[in-house]
Design a protein around this motif. Structure first.
Motif, PDB file in Angstrom:
ATOM      1  N   MET A 183     -16.540  -1.937   1.340  1.00 23.27           N
ATOM      2  CA  MET A 183     -15.207  -1.436   1.656  1.00 23.27           C
ATOM      3  C   MET A 183     -15.281  -0.144   2.468  1.00 23.27           C
ATOM      4  O   MET A 183     -14.453   0.098   3.343  1.00 23.27           O
ATOM      5  CB  MET A 183     -14.427  -1.217   0.355  1.00 23.27           C
ATOM      6  N   LEU A 184     -16.289   0.693   2.193  1.00 28.07           N
ATOM      7  CA  LEU A 184     -16.508   1.876   3.022  1.00 28.07           C
ATOM      8  C   LEU A 184     -16.731   1.463   4.471  1.00 28.07           C
ATOM      9  O   LEU A 184     -16.140   2.035   5.394  1.00 28.07           O
ATOM     10  CB  LEU A 184     -17.712   2.670   2.513  1.00 28.07           C
ATOM     11  N   HIS A 185     -17.588   0.482   4.675  1.00 30.08           N
ATOM     12  CA  HIS A 185     -17.855   0.003   6.034  1.00 30.08           C
ATOM     13  C   HIS A 185     -16.608  -0.631   6.644  1.00 30.08           C
ATOM     14  O   HIS A 185     -16.374  -0.522   7.854  1.00 30.08           O
ATOM     15  CB  HIS A 185     -19.000  -1.008   6.012  1.00 30.08           C
ATOM     16  N   ALA A 186     -15.785  -1.274   5.809  1.00 33.79           N
ATOM     17  CA  ALA A 186     -14.577  -1.932   6.304  1.00 33.79           C
ATOM     18  C   ALA A 186     -13.537  -0.929   6.796  1.00 33.79           C
ATOM     19  O   ALA A 186     -12.707  -1.266   7.641  1.00 33.79           O
ATOM     20  CB  ALA A 186     -13.976  -2.811   5.213  1.00 33.79           C
ATOM     21  N   THR A 187     -13.586   0.300   6.276  1.00 34.76           N
ATOM     22  CA  THR A 187     -12.618   1.302   6.749  1.00 34.76           C
ATOM     23  C   THR A 187     -12.786   1.602   8.229  1.00 34.76           C
ATOM     24  O   THR A 187     -11.876   2.147   8.857  1.00 34.76           O
ATOM     25  CB  THR A 187     -12.759   2.621   5.958  1.00 34.76           C
ATOM     26  N   SER A 188     -13.945   1.246   8.801  1.00 36.23           N
ATOM     27  CA  SER A 188     -14.157   1.486  10.229  1.00 36.23           C
ATOM     28  C   SER A 188     -13.207   0.674  11.101  1.00 36.23           C
ATOM     29  O   SER A 188     -13.034   0.975  12.288  1.00 36.23           O
ATOM     30  CB  SER A 188     -15.602   1.167  10.613  1.00 36.23           C
ATOM     31  N   LEU A 189     -12.565  -0.348  10.513  1.00 38.50           N
ATOM     32  CA  LEU A 189     -11.584  -1.136  11.269  1.00 38.50           C
ATOM     33  C   LEU A 189     -10.255  -0.407  11.396  1.00 38.50           C
ATOM     34  O   LEU A 189      -9.358  -0.891  12.077  1.00 38.50           O
ATOM     35  CB  LEU A 189     -11.359  -2.487  10.580  1.00 38.50           C
ATOM     36  N   ALA A 221      -3.903  -3.597   3.963  1.00 40.28           N
ATOM     37  CA  ALA A 221      -4.913  -4.609   4.279  1.00 40.28           C
ATOM     38  C   ALA A 221      -6.180  -4.406   3.455  1.00 40.28           C
ATOM     39  O   ALA A 221      -6.747  -5.367   2.915  1.00 40.28           O
ATOM     40  CB  ALA A 221      -5.238  -4.568   5.778  1.00 40.28           C
ATOM     41  N   LEU A 222      -6.625  -3.165   3.333  1.00 38.16           N
ATOM     42  CA  LEU A 222      -7.831  -2.875   2.553  1.00 38.16           C
ATOM     43  C   LEU A 222      -7.628  -3.185   1.081  1.00 38.16           C
ATOM     44  O   LEU A 222      -8.515  -3.752   0.427  1.00 38.16           O
ATOM     45  CB  LEU A 222      -8.234  -1.414   2.736  1.00 38.16           C
ATOM     46  N   VAL A 223      -6.469  -2.830   0.546  1.00 41.60           N
ATOM     47  CA  VAL A 223      -6.186  -3.075  -0.870  1.00 41.60           C
ATOM     48  C   VAL A 223      -6.180  -4.568  -1.169  1.00 41.60           C
ATOM     49  O   VAL A 223      -6.807  -5.029  -2.131  1.00 41.60           O
ATOM     50  CB  VAL A 223      -4.838  -2.443  -1.274  1.00 41.60           C
ATOM     51  N   LEU A 224      -5.481  -5.347  -0.358  1.00 40.99           N
ATOM     52  CA  LEU A 224      -5.399  -6.790  -0.598  1.00 40.99           C
ATOM     53  C   LEU A 224      -6.768  -7.445  -0.474  1.00 40.99           C
ATOM     54  O   LEU A 224      -7.121  -8.336  -1.255  1.00 40.99           O
ATOM     55  CB  LEU A 224      -4.411  -7.426   0.384  1.00 40.99           C
ATOM     56  N   ILE A 229      -9.798   1.392  -3.033  1.00 45.70           N
ATOM     57  CA  ILE A 229     -10.579   1.008  -4.204  1.00 45.70           C
ATOM     58  C   ILE A 229      -9.775   1.209  -5.488  1.00 45.70           C
ATOM     59  O   ILE A 229      -9.791   0.349  -6.389  1.00 45.70           O
ATOM     60  CB  ILE A 229     -11.888   1.811  -4.257  1.00 45.70           C
ATOM     61  N   ALA A 230      -9.064   2.322  -5.598  1.00 45.87           N
ATOM     62  CA  ALA A 230      -8.300   2.603  -6.820  1.00 45.87           C
ATOM     63  C   ALA A 230      -7.207   1.559  -7.044  1.00 45.87           C
ATOM     64  O   ALA A 230      -7.074   1.007  -8.150  1.00 45.87           O
ATOM     65  CB  ALA A 230      -7.694   3.999  -6.746  1.00 45.87           C
ATOM     66  N   LEU A 231      -6.436   1.263  -6.000  1.00 44.66           N
ATOM     67  CA  LEU A 231      -5.356   0.284  -6.143  1.00 44.66           C
ATOM     68  C   LEU A 231      -5.911  -1.128  -6.312  1.00 44.66           C
ATOM     69  O   LEU A 231      -5.428  -1.898  -7.144  1.00 44.66           O
ATOM     70  CB  LEU A 231      -4.433   0.355  -4.926  1.00 44.66           C
ATOM     71  N   GLY A 232      -6.923  -1.476  -5.510  1.00 45.72           N
ATOM     72  CA  GLY A 232      -7.507  -2.810  -5.615  1.00 45.72           C
ATOM     73  C   GLY A 232      -8.136  -3.057  -6.971  1.00 45.72           C
ATOM     74  O   GLY A 232      -7.992  -4.145  -7.553  1.00 45.72           O
ATOM     75  N   PHE A 233      -8.827  -2.050  -7.503  1.00 46.04           N
ATOM     76  CA  PHE A 233      -9.457  -2.156  -8.822  1.00 46.04           C
ATOM     77  C   PHE A 233      -8.405  -2.359  -9.902  1.00 46.04           C
ATOM     78  O   PHE A 233      -8.544  -3.236 -10.770  1.00 46.04           O
ATOM     79  CB  PHE A 233     -10.267  -0.894  -9.093  1.00 46.04           C
ATOM     80  N   THR A 234      -7.356  -1.559  -9.868  1.00 46.28           N
ATOM     81  CA  THR A 234      -6.303  -1.639 -10.886  1.00 46.28           C
ATOM     82  C   THR A 234      -5.624  -3.003 -10.881  1.00 46.28           C
ATOM     83  O   THR A 234      -5.427  -3.622 -11.934  1.00 46.28           O
ATOM     84  CB  THR A 234      -5.262  -0.530 -10.660  1.00 46.28           C
ATOM     85  N   LEU A 235      -5.262  -3.486  -9.688  1.00 42.88           N
ATOM     86  CA  LEU A 235      -4.591  -4.781  -9.588  1.00 42.88           C
ATOM     87  C   LEU A 235      -5.502  -5.928 -10.013  1.00 42.88           C
ATOM     88  O   LEU A 235      -5.058  -6.897 -10.628  1.00 42.88           O
ATOM     89  CB  LEU A 235      -4.113  -5.011  -8.148  1.00 42.88           C
ATOM     90  N   SER A 236      -6.778  -5.817  -9.698  1.00 41.24           N
ATOM     91  CA  SER A 236      -7.699  -6.934  -9.952  1.00 41.24           C
ATOM     92  C   SER A 236      -7.959  -7.158 -11.434  1.00 41.24           C
ATOM     93  O   SER A 236      -8.321  -8.269 -11.831  1.00 41.24           O
ATOM     94  CB  SER A 236      -9.021  -6.692  -9.222  1.00 41.24           C
ATOM     95  N   ILE A 237      -7.789  -6.140 -12.258  1.00 44.47           N
ATOM     96  CA  ILE A 237      -8.005  -6.328 -13.698  1.00 44.47           C
ATOM     97  C   ILE A 237      -7.015  -7.343 -14.258  1.00 44.47           C
ATOM     98  O   ILE A 237      -7.380  -8.304 -14.939  1.00 44.47           O
ATOM     99  CB  ILE A 237      -7.902  -4.985 -14.444  1.00 44.47           C
TER     100      ILE A 237
END
Length: 236
Positions: free
Chosen positions: A170-176, A108-111, A34-42
């Motif tokens: 994304m929390l649920h996605a971490t189960s992968l 994968a989660l970040v992208l 979430i931290a990396l994805g949020f930062t990049l998405s701005i």
């Protein structure tokens, strides 16, 4: 059997001083992604609404690909597919990076979350009233001042309710992460099931833990919405 259950219960919730628990691993994956994805998405959301096609198109293509394919497939390609390429295995850094299940899972989660959040923020930027932009220009705001003082704060407030859903997803996605042999909550629950054959108990425990984390996150976002979106609430 009781000893086995206690062992996996400790692996889920209690650290032995040498290993992270399943809950800690899951939260660690969530926070980093979430931290990396949020930062990049701005930055990417600004490019997404740009009038310059050569700036907008690469971001559109990125979000189109990662929103148009399942996260599970993306993780398989990053973790298993890329490492099968001779160039990746022959490159010292790339071989080191893609050999780790942790690093591949985070990538994968970040992208994935970055793609969804970029479109979410871009939509929030488009919804900002044109009058606010024109007022800032009339006051002589530079492009950077306009984005930092008006557009980005307004974008974050408008996107907050939708972004809370993205964090839960994304929390649920971490189960992968079990696909890359990362010992998160679901991986330990699967190991517990394989060792004890108590399928209902094993996966029910995992479900309850995920649910508790989800409700905690939902409550936190509700408090944030009450504080930062107070001006949108109907007057009593």
């Amino acid at each position: 059997m009781i000893d086995l259950i206690q062992h996996y219960w400790k692996a889920l919730l209690f650290s032995d001083g040498y290993h992270f628990t399943g809950v800690v691993v899951t939260l660690w994956l969530l926070v980093i992604a979430i931290a990396l994805g949020f930062t990049l998405s701005i930055g990417l959301s600004m490019a997404r609404v740009s009038s310059r096609k050569w700036v907008q198109f690469p971001v559109w293509l990125f979000t189109y690909v990662f929103r148009g394919t399942p996260l599970y497939v993306q993780l398989l390609i990053i973790y298993s597919g890329l490492f099968s390429l001779d160039y990746i295995r022959g490159h010292e850094f790339l071989s080191w990076f893609f050999r780790s299940g942790y690093r591949c899972t985070i990538l994968a989660l970040v992208l994935n979350t970055c793609a969804y959040t970029t479109e979410m923020f871009a939509g929030a930027i488009r919804s900002i009233p044109r009058g606010e932009i024109e007022a800032a220009q009339a006051y002589g705001f530079s492009g950077w001042q306009m984005y930092s003082h008006i557009i980005i704060p307004s974008m974050l407030r408008k996107a907050l309710p939708a972004y809370s859903n993205e964090v839960i997803l994304m929390l649920h996605a971490t189960s992968l992460a079990f696909t890359a042999t990362v010992p998160d909550i679901l991986k330990i629950a699967r190991d517990m099931n394989a060792a004890t054959y108590l399928s209902f108990q094993s996966f029910s425990i995992a479900a309850v833990i995920y649910m508790c984390i989800s409700f905690t996150l939902i409550g936190s976002f509700r408090l944030a919405e009450k504080r930062w979106l107070k001006h949108l609430q109907p007057a009593s």
